[in-house]
Design an enzyme around this catalytic site. Structure first.
Site, PDB file in Angstrom:
ATOM      1  N   HIS A   1       4.241 -33.082  23.849  1.00  0.00           N
ATOM      2  CA  HIS A   1       3.895 -34.223  24.703  1.00  0.00           C
ATOM      3  C   HIS A   1       4.854 -35.391  24.452  1.00  0.00           C
ATOM      4  O   HIS A   1       5.316 -36.065  25.375  1.00  0.00           O
ATOM      5  CB  HIS A   1       2.468 -34.710  24.385  1.00  0.00           C
ATOM      6  CG  HIS A   1       1.374 -33.835  24.923  1.00  0.00           C
ATOM      7  ND1 HIS A   1       1.260 -33.532  26.257  1.00  0.00           N
ATOM      8  CD2 HIS A   1       0.326 -33.223  24.304  1.00  0.00           C
ATOM      9  CE1 HIS A   1       0.172 -32.765  26.442  1.00  0.00           C
ATOM     10  NE2 HIS A   1      -0.398 -32.562  25.274  1.00  0.00           N
TER      11      HIS A   1
ATOM     12  N   GLU B   1       0.730 -30.716  29.827  1.00  0.00           N
ATOM     13  CA  GLU B   1       0.196 -29.664  28.974  1.00  0.00           C
ATOM     14  C   GLU B   1       1.155 -28.472  28.938  1.00  0.00           C
ATOM     15  O   GLU B   1       1.246 -27.777  27.925  1.00  0.00           O
ATOM     16  CB  GLU B   1      -1.189 -29.248  29.493  1.00  0.00           C
ATOM     17  CG  GLU B   1      -2.024 -28.494  28.507  1.00  0.00           C
ATOM     18  CD  GLU B   1      -2.499 -29.320  27.297  1.00  0.00           C
ATOM     19  OE1 GLU B   1      -2.346 -30.556  27.313  1.00  0.00           O
ATOM     20  OE2 GLU B   1      -2.997 -28.696  26.340  1.00  0.00           O
TER      21      GLU B   1
ATOM     22  N   HIS C   1       2.268 -29.203  19.041  1.00  0.00           N
ATOM     23  CA  HIS C   1       1.686 -29.472  20.360  1.00  0.00           C
ATOM     24  C   HIS C   1       1.938 -30.925  20.779  1.00  0.00           C
ATOM     25  O   HIS C   1       2.473 -31.193  21.863  1.00  0.00           O
ATOM     26  CB  HIS C   1       0.177 -29.186  20.303  1.00  0.00           C
ATOM     27  CG  HIS C   1      -0.542 -29.392  21.590  1.00  0.00           C
ATOM     28  ND1 HIS C   1      -0.803 -28.360  22.469  1.00  0.00           N
ATOM     29  CD2 HIS C   1      -1.062 -30.506  22.157  1.00  0.00           C
ATOM     30  CE1 HIS C   1      -1.457 -28.853  23.530  1.00  0.00           C
ATOM     31  NE2 HIS C   1      -1.631 -30.155  23.360  1.00  0.00           N
ATOM     32  N   GLU C   2       1.575 -31.840  19.892  1.00  0.00           N
ATOM     33  CA  GLU C   2       1.769 -33.260  20.230  1.00  0.00           C
ATOM     34  C   GLU C   2       3.250 -33.605  20.318  1.00  0.00           C
ATOM     35  O   GLU C   2       3.650 -34.452  21.128  1.00  0.00           O
ATOM     36  CB  GLU C   2       1.045 -34.159  19.222  1.00  0.00           C
ATOM     37  CG  GLU C   2      -0.471 -33.953  19.113  1.00  0.00           C
ATOM     38  CD  GLU C   2      -1.216 -34.064  20.436  1.00  0.00           C
ATOM     39  OE1 GLU C   2      -0.775 -34.805  21.331  1.00  0.00           O
ATOM     40  OE2 GLU C   2      -2.250 -33.364  20.575  1.00  0.00           O
TER      41      GLU C   2
END
Lengths: 497, 497
Positions: free
Chosen positions: B266, B292, B262-263
């Site tokens: 980003h 997101e 997830h990170e």
């Protein structure tokens, strides 16, 4: 007094800038990624510039000068704050802002060039930067109006109250009393098996031992942390945030152990400064020399003593059973106090260390007061190494280029390293008359030694001058004989028995 | 144009302040020691205040307003910079500096109180702070002159172009199409052995796997680093310094794996922004929702796909041979896509996640537009949990107090989480028409997927608005049907086959 409130408000702003610049510097030195630096340098020079503007503004000058005229209306502590502010102000007040920013950029760049020059063993690459930095330093000193003896100004910047006359006397003692002794020791060729020193010690276990040491020395984990970096250092913003770093060399475990204890000395000093000073300009250690005295005290006087390892060697052995299987405490103690002809200062042992400093002191003096030709520096360096240490560098990388300091404009800094060791010895001979040093270490009660140092030295921050502290603690002014005595007693016992 | 140069000079100063505040915040969130915060908070509020003063000074206002009148003399990119500056200026221009600093202190304090309240399961403790923050937010909105629908203002702050009307339509679709489907899935009780999920996975090996993933996803190690923190997050100052954190739960390895991916989503977004934007206010991702969308795309669409694990599961097994010995890829795939009644948003699976957001959206709407009595919030929360998720919190700690956002004044933020997942699905269905998504993952060539996203989305930073990007990429405006389609296809295949 309203004027004093004004002073405190401006000072608080300066401290806020110092805090964010400090955090950025910690980040740069411990983990910031390679590619971030061009952007970061440009942005940080803006913040430094803002901070410089605040600290040299007309308002601030008026406030500080106004308070200097009304000193007697202030209490003792406030007087000290104002005098220190005035001294710092005079250092930079006349430097034009552009010149200040240019100089910051120059030393930033010079440090990168120095790294390359060292790696490529190319003094010629670094020389023009060295030249520029020396010129800039001379100019900065000239702005302050004192140009008779520029090196004295720099020496005083790093150690208030010290000048060439006193350092000359100190280093004369070292030359006269220590150089012959060192040669005598170096002539004692031993047949000791020292292979355990350079055996492989896994990094994770080294880290575990440094953390063990942090507990032994009563480091306050709520007020700091341990991290890793290429060059070990201690960093602090106030008494409640005091961090330090070590590096782990898998083939030289002594590096993390003794750099660890060394930095613990710096860190405990800062953690023990009275927290009422946090909001003042007197918050940090008294001077470079006094700071170094504490790091050397912990590293050498405690950390390289036999009694210390009588308590802690077993724990080290449980972490490294294979590596230390055949090494008894006697061998270990001799290993950590091995004396040898060393080429580089940072790897030098306790005994030869001051001779490395002596060389740097003599060269800096020539640079600033004798306008020596920079082309001749590498040869001068090498000659002095031969003269004092029986060894001659084969390259400039292991000679004149070995230290970072000059690339950062830090002339006058080196002598404080030797001075610190000498302070430490003088303090030590007072301490053992006052508390049972050996018994406390045997009881693993270093906390009591910390308390003694806090009471006598640490808590004052820089609200007392280093020489004032030394005199109050030991009852006499600085006297290098204790240092020579300590080294001769210790190393005679190991090498000449 | 001289006026524009003036703008850039002030903006550069603002960026310098943002950099040092950013580094301080990174430090605070990853390693700063416990006791440093009182001093640090006080000092940082001074730096924030300085920054605020620069960004709201009369000079800056004149410059920005002057440029707004002469927009047509600027090129397209410069126009965008000025428009964004004007928008940001209008957000804060009328807030008095003292009020701004007061508000910063309030949210700082509220976050600490929220932590205590959550730990002690005591909503009453937090309520007065929540009340004050809501009042302050309403006041801030009122300063901007738009008070008809305050929640709309906050929604637009986090996702430009979105308002209640559009979010209502989005969440209606979720309620109508997804809530019944989720209940159908939740009714499928499986007899799968899922004990491997909560087995012990040593932290060091987890870290090794996250580092492996960083390579798989082509993260640029020269432009960032991985660290550990209590709450995973991504942090960046410009495209060349983009870091992220995970946490390692030894009894829940999925946490580091999927928070990691997830990170990484980003982070890769930020690393791929065109570096020419670094020195502008358009440097970062287009919006919260678009950001997101990328983190969810990497985490869920790539990271929870079967084809991804067909390539990488073997490596995970070599790191955890015992833990995964009896787990075949089918079991693993079902494990990472397990759907269940979850009490907390951050632990919710991909399918139930948007329902957690739906609840928060409905409550925020009541707070800002219906002046709801704060005493009733815990009950409303619990009722909605029962209604949408078949589960009811037994304590406020696992109910209304679970999220940090409101204590930081971040109302209007939550909806962007669900919106991001919906954007991701819409982008996905375009991508698979354009490149062979599955084949690229099979070839371990995620680099090509990164390039596609860079070309279409990342490189623009915030020089394009999120909806503009979405339309340019997918050929249509935002349409939640893709999201519902993606979830139904995927989870029907796993649970209803």
């Amino acid at each position: 007094m309203e004027l004093f409130d004004q002073f405190k408000a401006i000072q608080k702003k300066q401290k806020a800038f110092a805090l964010v610049l400090g955090i950025a510097s910690w980040d740069s030195n411990t983990e910031a990624p390679k590619d971030c630096f061009p952007y970061r340098s440009e942005m940080l020079s803006i913040i430094s510039g803002e901070s410089f503007s605040i600290g040299t503004s007309d308002t601030y000058k008026e406030v500080v000068n106004g308070l200097m005229e009304r000193l007697d209306e202030l209490d003792d502590m406030h007087q000290k704050e104002i005098k220190k502010a005035k001294k710092n102000l005079d250092k930079i007040a006349k430097i034009p802002k552009e010149e200040y920013i240019e100089y910051s950029k120059l030393v930033n760049m010079a440090q990168r060039v120095w790294e390359d020059a060292k790696e490529q063993d190319d003094y010629e690459l670094f020389k023009p930067y060295l030249q520029k930095i020396i010129q800039a330093k001379k100019k900065q000193v000239a702005y302050r109006g004192d140009t008779d003896n520029p090196y004295n100004v720099l020496l005083d910047d790093f150690e208030e109250g010290m000048d060439m006359e006193q350092y000359d006397a100190f280093f004369d003692t070292i030359k006269k009393d220590l150089v012959p002794f060192v040669k005598e020791i170096l002539d004692q060729k031993t047949n000791r098996d020292e292979t355990f020193i350079t055996t492989m010690y896994p990094k994770a276990k080294q880290k575990e031992f440094v953390e063990y040491l942090m507990n032994v020395f009563n480091y306050n984990f709520d007020r700091g942390l341990l991290k890793e970096s290429v060059h070990p250092f201690t960093w602090n913003t106030h008494s409640k945030d005091v961090r330090f770093t070590v590096r782990y060399l898998e083939n030289y475990v002594f590096s993390s152990i003794f750099a660890g204890i060394h930095e613990l000395g710096h860190a405990i000093y800062e953690q023990q400064v009275d927290e009422s000073l946090d909001m003042t300009n007197l918050k940090s250690g008294a001077s470079m020399g006094m700071h170094e005295s504490q790091s050397r005290f912990y590293e050498n006087i405690i950390g390289r003593s036999k009694v210390f390892w009588e308590v802690h060697y077993d724990h080290l052995k449980t972490l490294f059973p294979k590596q230390l299987n055949d090494v008894d405490i006697e061998m270990f103690y001799e290993g950590i106090n091995r004396v040898e002809e060393s080429m580089t200062r940072v790897e030098a042992d306790e005994l030869t260390y001051p001779l490395h400093i002596l060389i740097r002191y003599e060269i800096e003096r020539m640079i600033f007061n004798d306008n020596i030709d920079l082309d001749t520096l590498p040869d001068i360096w090498n000659q002095k190494m031969r003269e004092y240490l029986n060894i001659e560098p084969k390259t400039d990388a292991e000679g004149i280029l070995q230290d970072v300091h000059w690339s950062g404009g830090m002339f006058g800094y080196f002598p404080t390293y030797a001075l610190g060791s000498a302070y430490a010895a003088q303090i030590y001979y007072t301490m053992i008359n006052d508390i049972d040093f050996e018994a406390l270490i045997k009881d693993n009660n270093i906390e009591k030694i910390n308390q003694w140092l806090q009471e006598k030295i640490h808590r004052f921050g820089s609200s007392k001058k280093p020489r004032e502290i030394l005199k109050d603690v030991t009852g006499e002014d600085f006297n290098p004989k204790y240092y020579v005595r300590f080294l001769k007693e210790k190393y005679s016992e190991i090498y000449l028995k």
